[in-house]
Each structure stands twice: as C-alpha cells, then as structure tokens.
Design an enzyme around this catalytic site. Structure first.
Site, PDB file in Angstrom:
ATOM      1  N   SER A 118       0.839  -1.199   0.000  1.00 51.38           N
ATOM      2  CA  SER A 118       0.000   0.000   0.000  1.00 51.38           C
ATOM      3  C   SER A 118       0.873   1.248   0.000  1.00 51.38           C
ATOM      4  CB  SER A 118      -0.905   0.004   1.227  1.00 51.38           C
ATOM      5  OG  SER A 118      -1.703  -1.156   1.232  1.00 51.38           O
ATOM      6  N   HIS A 139       0.895  -2.556  -7.423  1.00 50.77           N
ATOM      7  CA  HIS A 139      -0.143  -2.331  -6.414  1.00 50.77           C
ATOM      8  C   HIS A 139      -1.498  -2.765  -6.969  1.00 50.77           C
ATOM      9  CE1 HIS A 139      -2.718   0.687  -3.981  1.00 50.77           C
ATOM     10  NE2 HIS A 139      -2.669  -0.480  -3.389  1.00 50.77           N
ATOM     11  N   GLU A 151      -1.701  -0.222 -10.178  1.00 44.10           N
ATOM     12  CA  GLU A 151      -0.749   0.896 -10.131  1.00 44.10           C
ATOM     13  C   GLU A 151       0.658   0.300 -10.155  1.00 44.10           C
ATOM     14  OE1 GLU A 151      -0.954   3.056  -6.408  1.00 44.10           O
ATOM     15  OE2 GLU A 151      -0.601   4.962  -7.397  1.00 44.10           O
ATOM     16  N   ASN A 189      -2.840   5.550  -2.565  1.00 45.61           N
ATOM     17  CA  ASN A 189      -3.014   5.499  -1.107  1.00 45.61           C
ATOM     18  C   ASN A 189      -2.725   6.826  -0.416  1.00 45.61           C
ATOM     19  OD1 ASN A 189      -4.112   2.972  -0.676  1.00 45.61           O
ATOM     20  ND2 ASN A 189      -2.152   2.043  -1.214  1.00 45.61           N
TER      21      ASN A 189
HETATM   22  P1  NAD Z   1      -2.861 -10.087   5.165  1.00 47.48           P
HETATM   23  O1  NAD Z   1      -2.517  -9.774   6.557  1.00 47.48           O
HETATM   24  O2  NAD Z   1      -4.257 -10.521   4.831  1.00 47.48           O
HETATM   25  O3  NAD Z   1      -1.869 -11.247   4.624  1.00 47.48           O
HETATM   26  C1  NAD Z   1      -0.478 -11.215   4.759  1.00 47.48           C
HETATM   27  C2  NAD Z   1       0.039 -12.649   4.677  1.00 47.48           C
HETATM   28  O4  NAD Z   1       1.471 -12.607   4.695  1.00 47.48           O
HETATM   29  C3  NAD Z   1      -0.395 -13.512   5.885  1.00 47.48           C
HETATM   30  O5  NAD Z   1      -1.031 -14.690   5.428  1.00 47.48           O
HETATM   31  C4  NAD Z   1       0.939 -13.834   6.586  1.00 47.48           C
HETATM   32  O6  NAD Z   1       0.957 -15.136   7.167  1.00 47.48           O
HETATM   33  C5  NAD Z   1       1.916 -13.734   5.419  1.00 47.48           C
HETATM   34  N1  NAD Z   1       3.305 -13.516   5.828  1.00 47.48           N
HETATM   35  C6  NAD Z   1       3.768 -12.682   6.783  1.00 47.48           C
HETATM   36  N2  NAD Z   1       5.114 -12.787   6.874  1.00 47.48           N
HETATM   37  C7  NAD Z   1       5.492 -13.715   5.951  1.00 47.48           C
HETATM   38  C8  NAD Z   1       6.743 -14.258   5.574  1.00 47.48           C
HETATM   39  N3  NAD Z   1       7.881 -13.881   6.172  1.00 47.48           N
HETATM   40  N4  NAD Z   1       6.776 -15.199   4.604  1.00 47.48           N
HETATM   41  C9  NAD Z   1       5.625 -15.604   4.002  1.00 47.48           C
HETATM   42  N5  NAD Z   1       4.405 -15.114   4.322  1.00 47.48           N
HETATM   43  C10 NAD Z   1       4.346 -14.188   5.289  1.00 47.48           C
HETATM   44  O7  NAD Z   1      -2.437  -8.808   4.305  1.00 47.48           O
HETATM   45  P2  NAD Z   1      -3.050  -8.336   2.889  1.00 47.48           P
HETATM   46  O8  NAD Z   1      -4.248  -7.500   3.147  1.00 47.48           O
HETATM   47  O9  NAD Z   1      -3.141  -9.509   1.974  1.00 47.48           O
HETATM   48  O10 NAD Z   1      -1.907  -7.324   2.400  1.00 47.48           O
HETATM   49  C11 NAD Z   1      -0.711  -7.800   1.809  1.00 47.48           C
HETATM   50  C12 NAD Z   1       0.022  -6.634   1.147  1.00 47.48           C
HETATM   51  O11 NAD Z   1      -0.817  -6.095   0.108  1.00 47.48           O
HETATM   52  C13 NAD Z   1       0.317  -5.490   2.126  1.00 47.48           C
HETATM   53  O12 NAD Z   1       1.562  -4.929   1.843  1.00 47.48           O
HETATM   54  C14 NAD Z   1      -0.813  -4.514   1.842  1.00 47.48           C
HETATM   55  O13 NAD Z   1      -0.468  -3.185   2.148  1.00 47.48           O
HETATM   56  C15 NAD Z   1      -1.002  -4.705   0.348  1.00 47.48           C
HETATM   57  N6  NAD Z   1      -2.343  -4.346  -0.141  1.00 47.48           N
HETATM   58  C16 NAD Z   1      -3.436  -4.682   0.598  1.00 47.48           C
HETATM   59  C17 NAD Z   1      -4.696  -4.327   0.120  1.00 47.48           C
HETATM   60  C18 NAD Z   1      -5.945  -4.711   0.864  1.00 47.48           C
HETATM   61  O14 NAD Z   1      -7.032  -4.233   0.505  1.00 47.48           O
HETATM   62  N7  NAD Z   1      -5.861  -5.576   1.879  1.00 47.48           N
HETATM   63  C19 NAD Z   1      -4.827  -3.654  -1.109  1.00 47.48           C
HETATM   64  C20 NAD Z   1      -3.671  -3.359  -1.836  1.00 47.48           C
HETATM   65  C21 NAD Z   1      -2.426  -3.709  -1.346  1.00 47.48           C
END
Ligand code: NAD
Length: 285
Positions: A118, A139, A151, A189
C-alpha cells in the site's frame, strides 16, 4: 505457461493467485504460517465460487481448473525458477525487508520481482535485491479479480525493460496498468488514506455515523464504496500500518493515525476479515 510465485496467502495473495490462475498461469502460493496454508485451498475454492456467481458469463470463471493451478508452499526456496514473484506479505517494512533479503538467494536471473504494497517504498525494498533493476511495485487493488486498475510503481532502480515486462504481465491478467513514480503511498493510497483517516475522525467526533459518511460518497459522489466500507475491506490493521508509513515518509502531521482506528485494531475489529469493523459482516473473509 509462465510460472508466478506468490508470497503471502492473505487477502491479497489469494486473490492475486486466483487472478493469475484464471488466465492460465501456474502459481506457487507461499506463506510462512502453516494454518494459513492449510486453509488456503478451501478459501480459494470458495472465492472462485463467489467470483463465478458474481460474473457467471465471464469465460475465465467457466474454467474448472483454476484452483488446481495453485500449489501451496511453506518455503521461499520453492519459488525458484518463477518468471514473476509477487510479494504480498503484511504491510510491515521490517517483514518485507526480511523476505526480500531471503529472496536474494532464491531468485535467479530471469525472475522479476513485484512488490504489492500500500505504501512501502519500492526503492528501499529494491535496494536489498540482487538485481534492483528487476524490482517494481505492483499495487493490486482489492478485490483483485474485479478491479481493472493496477498501479505500477517505478522505484529509483527499476529498469525500462522491467516496466515494459510488468505492463505486459498486468495486461495479460486482463488489467490496465497505470505507471507512476515511487513516493510514499504512491498516488492511490496518499489520496485514499486521507479520506479513510478523516472519515474515522468524523465518527470519533460524533459528527456522523459510518452509514451517513459512506452515503455521501456513494450517493453524493457516485463512488462504488464509501471510505469506511473501503477501510473495512482493506483491513483496518493494514490501513493503520499504511498511515504510519505515510506519516514517517512524508513527515507531515496530516497523516497522523486517527486514535479510533488504532483502538479498533487493538480490539481486533479490523473489518471484513474479522467480521466487524465500522460495519458488521456475516462471515469473516
Ligand atoms: P494479510 O494480513 O491478509 O496477509 C499477509 C500474509 O502474509 C499472511 O497470510 C501472513 O501469514 C503472510 N506472511 C507474513 N510474513 C510472511 C513471511 N515472512 N513469509 C511468508 N508469508 C508471510 O495482508 P493483505 O491484506 O493480503 O496485504 C498484503 C500486502 O498487500 C500489504 O503490503 C498490503 O499493504 C497490500 N495491499 C493490501 C490491500 C488490501 O485491501 N488488503 C490492497 C492493496 C495492497
């Protein structure tokens, strides 16, 4: 068909995996949490069923082989040989840095690395890579299979060739890439988190209820979702983490996190994925 390695099987990782598999890519989905991994196959089948119900006429959802193209892995080493690695771990710069340091020993030449984040600086992450020029921000937006825009964020080191390849990859997923330069929160964002944070302040101050705030955006501005439903969908934990990155990166108090958002995260009310945020949801996602 090219192979896509995906790190993080959370909200975004599973959706990115489904989006790639729906276009015929073979996917290896990696997470360090065994509980997340063992739930992943069932979650993916349920998500594909949901997307199919939402768009029954879309040819990509008629393909019964989508879940079968996604293998799971508990170890980053299993991503060796992927054409693209798309990293989607938690929005915590220290965790992302650890993962990208480890990727140095996994990704050979020919593997390009996409960082789905993000707000985290693509330049900072790329500097840890063996070939920083092969790293780009990608993104995706939530829910990934339904949102057309991706993005693409060019870090300081990102080469023109990597940008070209990323545009081709995103286009092959049926999406429209929009290329921007690296800055905290990029374009999307930096703007959207100001809306979401200020909407939380309005709730905290009792100016309006979440329903009223969101109605002004949906009915008044024609947005598909209001800022608070959007925050619930993203996950309030991720929103808070992103605000911290924006606050640190821009050194601007306008990005200070609303205390109500932090309190809701502390209470475990992180939005759709927990069943409760600003709004109540039947089933956690
Ligand atoms: P989430 O918390 O749902 O999932 C993150 C996953 O990463 C978890 O399953 C966790 O176990 C895993 N993880 C953590 N450390 C790890 C490691 N060392 N090795 C392997 N896996 C590991 O988070 P999310 O919402 O899926 O977000 C993920 C990324 O995408 C973030 O950077 C977030 O900012 C970005 N993002 C999120 C959204 C959204 O709407 N949720 C939108 C765009 C971008």
């Amino acid at each position: 068909m090219p192979v896509v390695g995906i790190i993080g099987a959370g909200v975004m990782g599973k959706d990115v995996a489904i989006t790639c598999a729906a276009q015929g890519y073979d996917v290896v989905l990696c997470d360090h949490d065994p509980a997340v991994l063992s739930a992943a196959a069932g979650d993916i089948r349920a998500l594909v069923r949901r997307y199919r119900l939402m768009a029954p006429d879309e040819p990509r959802w008629k393909d019964k082989a989508i879940p079968g193209r996604i293998l799971t892995a508990g170890n980053l080493a299993e991503l060796a040989g992927s054409d693209w690695v798309v990293e989607n771990v938690v929005e915590d710069v220290a965790v992302k840095e650890r993962v990208h340091r480890e990727l140095r020993t996994v990704c050979g030449e020919g593997t390009r690395i996409a960082v789905n984040t993000s707000c985290v600086s693509i330049t900072r992450i790329a500097a840890l890579a063996e070939r920083p020029e092969d790293v780009i921000g990608m993104h995706f937006m939530n829910p990934v299979p339904l949102i057309e825009c991706v993005e693409l964020v060019r870090g300081h080191h990102t080469s023109g060739e990597t940008t070209k390849q990323a545009e081709a990859f995103v286009s092959a997923l049926g999406k429209r890439p929009v290329v921007v330069r690296d800055a905290p929160g990029f374009v999307s964002n930096r703007l959207s988190h100001l809306f979401m944070n200020e909407a939380a302040f309005l709730v905290q101050e009792g100016v309006a209820e979440p329903e009223q705030i969101d109605a002004i955006f949906t009915l008044g501005y024609g947005h598909k979702m209001g800022p608070l439903a959007t925050a619930d969908l993203i996950g309030l934990d991720t929103v808070v983490a992103s605000l911290k990155v924006l606050h640190d990166g821009m050194q601007d108090p306008k990005f200070r996190c609303c205390p109500l958002l932090q309190k809701m995260v502390d209470a475990g009310l992180v939005g759709r994925k927990s069943g409760q945020g600003f709004f109540t949801y039947g089933v956690p996602r």
